[in-house]
Scaffold this motif. Structure first.
Motif, mmCIF file in Angstrom:
data_model
loop_
_atom_site.group_PDB
_atom_site.id
_atom_site.type_symbol
_atom_site.label_atom_id
_atom_site.label_comp_id
_atom_site.label_asym_id
_atom_site.label_seq_id
_atom_site.Cartn_x
_atom_site.Cartn_y
_atom_site.Cartn_z
ATOM 1 N N ILE A 157 6.349 -4.767 -6.152
ATOM 2 C CA ILE A 157 5.449 -5.901 -6.363
ATOM 3 C C ILE A 157 4.230 -5.706 -5.465
ATOM 4 O O ILE A 157 4.327 -5.872 -4.244
ATOM 5 C CB ILE A 157 6.136 -7.236 -6.012
ATOM 6 N N PRO A 158 3.072 -5.359 -6.009
ATOM 7 C CA PRO A 158 1.894 -5.143 -5.160
ATOM 8 C C PRO A 158 1.524 -6.410 -4.409
ATOM 9 O O PRO A 158 1.514 -7.502 -4.987
ATOM 10 C CB PRO A 158 0.797 -4.759 -6.167
ATOM 11 N N PRO A 159 1.236 -6.295 -3.114
ATOM 12 C CA PRO A 159 0.829 -7.477 -2.344
ATOM 13 C C PRO A 159 -0.675 -7.682 -2.460
ATOM 14 O O PRO A 159 -1.406 -6.798 -2.909
ATOM 15 C CB PRO A 159 1.212 -7.100 -0.917
ATOM 16 N N SER A 160 -1.126 -8.833 -2.043
ATOM 17 C CA SER A 160 -2.556 -9.016 -1.853
ATOM 18 C C SER A 160 -2.906 -8.510 -0.462
ATOM 19 O O SER A 160 -2.073 -8.557 0.449
ATOM 20 C CB SER A 160 -2.933 -10.494 -1.973
ATOM 21 N N PRO A 161 -4.111 -8.018 -0.259
ATOM 22 C CA PRO A 161 -4.469 -7.503 1.069
ATOM 23 C C PRO A 161 -4.376 -8.562 2.152
ATOM 24 O O PRO A 161 -4.162 -8.260 3.319
ATOM 25 C CB PRO A 161 -5.919 -7.034 0.883
ATOM 26 N N GLU A 162 -4.508 -9.849 1.771
ATOM 27 C CA GLU A 162 -4.529 -10.918 2.771
ATOM 28 C C GLU A 162 -3.136 -11.302 3.242
ATOM 29 O O GLU A 162 -2.992 -12.034 4.218
ATOM 30 C CB GLU A 162 -5.218 -12.164 2.188
ATOM 31 N N GLY A 163 -2.079 -10.885 2.511
ATOM 32 C CA GLY A 163 -0.744 -11.164 2.996
ATOM 33 C C GLY A 163 0.135 -11.947 2.085
ATOM 34 O O GLY A 163 1.300 -12.158 2.389
ATOM 35 N N GLN A 164 -0.370 -12.404 0.931
ATOM 36 C CA GLN A 164 0.456 -13.122 -0.024
ATOM 37 C C GLN A 164 0.699 -12.258 -1.239
ATOM 38 O O GLN A 164 -0.162 -11.468 -1.632
ATOM 39 C CB GLN A 164 -0.219 -14.436 -0.439
#
Length: 360
Positions: free
Chosen positions: A349-356
């Motif tokens: 599941i790819p994350p968002s760069p910001e942490g979510q």
């Protein structure tokens, strides 16, 4: 017989000689001066370990080597306080203008932002998951991990994103993260390899002065296996005429602990590791130094090390064939196999760069 040298207690390397590959300046202590200083001031203080934090721009390293079974790795630390005298990663300290000897095990570097950097990489649209190897250069569970918890933060991210990871270590400190490892294992996302060189704690204290004792490593393998974490015992490295006599017993004890997979790696002595290892032999085993190096060279085409692709991990010759035969027979008796753990890459599941996490 080689001349008996003074020992440096608590350390694997017996000197801080600098690398000669990059024309770095070197200093050689005059014996008369050293004796005079000892007479005036006594013995020098014990070498202390220092840690410097560094902040690289990326953390995931990719490779295309045909000799290793992974294409990407993370090393959260530079240098390793375990101090294994035979460590093939020692020459990397020369890139920092530091000694592959004592500096490698006493002047360490930590990368506290590793998980944040990895998150950015995993969030890239074109990123394709494959198992990330940890412990390929320096141990992810060396003593300073208890303070920095960098390895744990990476495992937390791998569990969050369902990303597969493999771990190689010489420390039972891996059990500090058993909760995360069990969670990853339940999704077929992790495999752990613990390296065991001998079963003699005295010998281990000379070879790997700050690594976990052999008994603790075997026990850690058993705990991992009991928790459902795929556990592999790696007899690495095999040192002829020093540790090879333990090969069968290590296989048997690992099997008794519940391990189902085993492997072995012959001693490698690239670049500055060769003179450091010879120096160690002169200090600890001067009576058999010639025999050890004779066998090492016999399996490495007459050299201390054979760096060619398709050869560096595959020793040849009579001694190598003998070790292979002994290992196969030991595994057959113990019911172990050379197993490749096929981890699941499909649930990433790819994350968002910001942490979510991204919404799917």
């Amino acid at each position: 017989m080689a001349e008996q040298r003074d020992r440096i207690g608590g350390r694997g390397a017996q000197s801080g000689a600098a690398s000669t590959r990059f024309a770095l300046p070197q200093r050689e202590v005059d014996d008369d001066w050293r004796d005079s200083m000892r007479a005036l001031d006594g013995n020098p203080p014990r070498l202390r370990t220092t840690v410097t934090e560094e902040h690289p721009r990326s953390i995931l390293t990719f490779n295309q080597s045909p000799d290793i079974g992974f294409d990407r790795s993370i090393n959260a630390y530079r240098g390793c306080e375990h101090g294994c005298v035979y460590c093939f990663a020692r020459p990397t300290h020369a890139y920092l203008d530091l000694s592959p000897g004592l500096d490698f095990e006493s002047r360490l570097f930590a990368k506290p932002q590793a998980a944040r950097l990895l998150r950015k990489t995993l969030a890239q649209p074109r990123y394709q998951p494959r198992p990330i190897a940890m412990g390929t250069n320096t141990d992810p569970y060396q003593p300073i991990e208890r303070r920095y918890r960098i390895t744990r933060s990476i495992l937390e991210l791998c569990l969050e994103t369902r990303h597969p990871v493999t771990i190689t270590t010489k420390s039972d400190r891996v059990l500090d993260d058993l909760d995360l490892l069990a969670g990853l294992a339940a999704r077929n996302l992790v495999a752990v390899s613990i390296s065991v060189t001998s079963l003699d704690p005295v010998l281990s204290g000379k070879l790997e002065p700050r690594a976990a004792s052999p008994a603790k490593r075997i026990a850690a393998l058993g705990t991992l296996a009991a928790a459902g974490v795929p556990a592999h015992v790696s007899i690495a490295p095999v040192i002829p005429a020093i540790t090879d006599s333990f090969l069968e017993e290590i296989v048997a004890e690992a099997a008794a602990a519940g391990v189902t997979s085993a492997g072995w790696i012959m001693l490698r002595l690239p670049h500055e590791v060769a003179p450091l290892f010879r120096e160690w032999l002169d200090v600890h085993f001067p009576d058999r130094a010639g025999k050890v190096m004779g066998i090492v060279q016999s399996v490495r085409q007459g050299k201390d090390n054979d760096a060619r692709f398709f050869h560096r991990m595959r020793p040849s010759g009579v001694w190598a064939d003998l070790f292979r035969a002994r290992f196969r027979l030991a595994c057959k008796r113990a019911g172990l196999q050379r197993q490749r753990f096929e981890l699941d890459c499909s649930g990433f599941i790819p994350p968002s760069p910001e942490g979510q996490l991204r919404l799917l």
